[in-house]
Design an enzyme around this catalytic site. Sequence first.
Site, PDB file in Angstrom:
ATOM      1  N   ARG A 141       0.853  -1.215   0.000  1.00  0.00           N
ATOM      2  CA  ARG A 141       0.000   0.000   0.000  1.00  0.00           C
ATOM      3  C   ARG A 141       0.881   1.254   0.000  1.00  0.00           C
ATOM      4  O   ARG A 141       0.615   2.209  -0.726  1.00  0.00           O
ATOM      5  CB  ARG A 141      -0.927   0.009   1.219  1.00  0.00           C
ATOM      6  CG  ARG A 141      -1.783  -1.226   1.395  1.00  0.00           C
ATOM      7  CD  ARG A 141      -2.972  -1.304   0.436  1.00  0.00           C
ATOM      8  NE  ARG A 141      -3.771  -2.473   0.726  1.00  0.00           N
ATOM      9  CZ  ARG A 141      -3.694  -3.646   0.081  1.00  0.00           C
ATOM     10  NH1 ARG A 141      -2.875  -3.780  -0.951  1.00  0.00           N
ATOM     11  NH2 ARG A 141      -4.435  -4.673   0.437  1.00  0.00           N
ATOM     12  N   GLY A 191     -11.314  -2.993   4.004  1.00  0.00           N
ATOM     13  CA  GLY A 191      -9.945  -2.514   4.133  1.00  0.00           C
ATOM     14  C   GLY A 191      -9.692  -1.507   3.024  1.00  0.00           C
ATOM     15  O   GLY A 191      -9.838  -0.296   3.194  1.00  0.00           O
ATOM     16  N   ARG A 192      -9.399  -2.066   1.845  1.00  0.00           N
ATOM     17  CA  ARG A 192      -9.080  -1.197   0.706  1.00  0.00           C
ATOM     18  C   ARG A 192     -10.207  -0.228   0.364  1.00  0.00           C
ATOM     19  O   ARG A 192      -9.974   0.941   0.095  1.00  0.00           O
ATOM     20  CB  ARG A 192      -8.743  -2.056  -0.516  1.00  0.00           C
ATOM     21  CG  ARG A 192      -7.351  -2.630  -0.461  1.00  0.00           C
ATOM     22  CD  ARG A 192      -7.193  -3.800  -1.393  1.00  0.00           C
ATOM     23  NE  ARG A 192      -7.837  -5.011  -0.883  1.00  0.00           N
ATOM     24  CZ  ARG A 192      -7.816  -6.188  -1.494  1.00  0.00           C
ATOM     25  NH1 ARG A 192      -7.203  -6.323  -2.646  1.00  0.00           N
ATOM     26  NH2 ARG A 192      -8.398  -7.239  -0.955  1.00  0.00           N
ATOM     27  N   SER A 223     -14.032  -6.140   1.115  1.00  0.00           N
ATOM     28  CA  SER A 223     -14.184  -5.549  -0.223  1.00  0.00           C
ATOM     29  C   SER A 223     -13.397  -6.342  -1.268  1.00  0.00           C
ATOM     30  O   SER A 223     -13.764  -6.311  -2.455  1.00  0.00           O
ATOM     31  CB  SER A 223     -13.812  -4.067  -0.231  1.00  0.00           C
ATOM     32  OG  SER A 223     -12.505  -3.828   0.225  1.00  0.00           O
ATOM     33  N   GLY A 224     -12.330  -7.022  -0.868  1.00  0.00           N
ATOM     34  CA  GLY A 224     -11.686  -8.012  -1.724  1.00  0.00           C
ATOM     35  C   GLY A 224     -11.129  -7.551  -3.058  1.00  0.00           C
ATOM     36  O   GLY A 224     -10.904  -8.374  -3.928  1.00  0.00           O
ATOM     37  N   GLY A 225     -10.965  -6.240  -3.245  1.00  0.00           N
ATOM     38  CA  GLY A 225     -10.444  -5.757  -4.517  1.00  0.00           C
ATOM     39  C   GLY A 225     -11.500  -5.005  -5.330  1.00  0.00           C
ATOM     40  O   GLY A 225     -11.207  -4.489  -6.409  1.00  0.00           O
ATOM     41  N   LYS A 282     -17.481 -12.626   8.713  1.00  0.00           N
ATOM     42  CA  LYS A 282     -16.979 -11.704   7.694  1.00  0.00           C
ATOM     43  C   LYS A 282     -16.978 -12.479   6.381  1.00  0.00           C
ATOM     44  O   LYS A 282     -16.231 -13.449   6.218  1.00  0.00           O
ATOM     45  CB  LYS A 282     -15.585 -11.203   8.055  1.00  0.00           C
ATOM     46  CG  LYS A 282     -14.981 -10.305   6.982  1.00  0.00           C
ATOM     47  CD  LYS A 282     -13.918  -9.381   7.556  1.00  0.00           C
ATOM     48  CE  LYS A 282     -13.211  -8.607   6.471  1.00  0.00           C
ATOM     49  NZ  LYS A 282     -12.393  -7.511   6.994  1.00  0.00           N
ATOM     50  N   GLU A 315     -13.628 -15.293   9.073  1.00  0.00           N
ATOM     51  CA  GLU A 315     -13.582 -14.793   7.697  1.00  0.00           C
ATOM     52  C   GLU A 315     -13.123 -15.874   6.714  1.00  0.00           C
ATOM     53  O   GLU A 315     -11.924 -16.092   6.551  1.00  0.00           O
ATOM     54  CB  GLU A 315     -12.638 -13.580   7.599  1.00  0.00           C
ATOM     55  CG  GLU A 315     -12.560 -13.024   6.183  1.00  0.00           C
ATOM     56  CD  GLU A 315     -11.588 -11.852   6.024  1.00  0.00           C
ATOM     57  OE1 GLU A 315     -10.824 -11.576   6.968  1.00  0.00           O
ATOM     58  OE2 GLU A 315     -11.606 -11.239   4.956  1.00  0.00           O
ATOM     59  N   SER A 340     -16.858  -4.498   6.532  1.00  0.00           N
ATOM     60  CA  SER A 340     -15.579  -4.552   7.236  1.00  0.00           C
ATOM     61  C   SER A 340     -14.521  -4.392   6.157  1.00  0.00           C
ATOM     62  O   SER A 340     -13.782  -5.328   5.850  1.00  0.00           O
ATOM     63  CB  SER A 340     -15.418  -5.881   7.981  1.00  0.00           C
ATOM     64  OG  SER A 340     -14.129  -5.963   8.555  1.00  0.00           O
TER      65      SER A 340
END
Length: 340
Positions: free
Chosen positions: A33, A291-292, A261-263, A219, A177, A289
Amino acid sequence: MNAEQLISTAQAMVAEGRGILAIDESHGTIKKRFDLINLESNEDNRRDYRQMLLTTEGLGEHISGAILFDETLRQKTRDGVSLVEVMNKAGVLPGIKVDKGAHELAGHPGEKVTEGLDGLRERLAEYAKLGAKFAKWRAVITIGDGMPTSACVEANSHALARYAALCQEAGIVPMVEPEVLMDGNHTIEECYEVTEATLRSLFTALYEQNVLLEGTILKASMVVSGADCAEQAPIEEVAEATVSCLRNAVPASIPGIVFLSGGQSDILATQHLNAMNQLGPHPWPLSFSYGRALQHAALMTWGEAPVENDKKAQAVLAHRAKCNGYAAMGRYSDEVESAK
Ligand code: 13P
């Protein structure tokens, strides 16, 4: 184990209009990142970045909790206040990633199993002392030629269930998850089938390990077309398939389901969540939940001038959190998106 405390924490994590901020990137992932903004990944820079995120004014309005990496749970702001204290003041529950990553599954080329059970009881006891209220363990399921195998799905479910039982023993709510990866050219139908089988296997394992479902958060990954599939299912289809899959495989006693969100792009992740909630009511709150999809835009703004741009980046994060908070209620719209 204090069941009442687990249940009330789990419910607070999915309170109306609120969801989870995932900032638990391992050192390897946060480096990727930071590479995007040409910043070295060292302890101070990671602290500066995560301090910026966690000190966002009003963060608790749409963020119920944040998942941290081990280092962050122990870190202090530049002014010497522990980040856990900052979160407690903001009404944001501290969470901790406790798995030790996905590793090659022996005998099954191309598949992974998540490790980290050895010594987990002791680590959880320490995390509870440091203030963690919930934990996360991510399993990775790959769709491909002859994959996933039942060996891979079952090994991961077993580990998730053992982790969940240990969390509850320590008074920590387990977030389980099982991520079905978007990578590949599979269709949405294949994703549905694999996701349903994975969830069924997970809930069988949780039952066998005596895990209290009312004190557990799922999740989940959404049911989507593979990233390289020529035909990408539209938002409505993703929402309907995901909700149908969950209704078929997730007990109603689970207090809430949050998505990764997984991408997916920021806005698509919000649109998918909103569309699912518009199909409600459902047996459980459906929230996020991410991230990206919560951090990406804020990271880009911050990267233009780290620390100096804290306020600007915080405004970007607060906006995405608000959009997703509205989506968790099925009330997201173009107006909410464009009202900055
Ligand atoms: P993404 O939303 O970027 O997939 O991250 C969520 C997460 O915590 C994955 O484990």
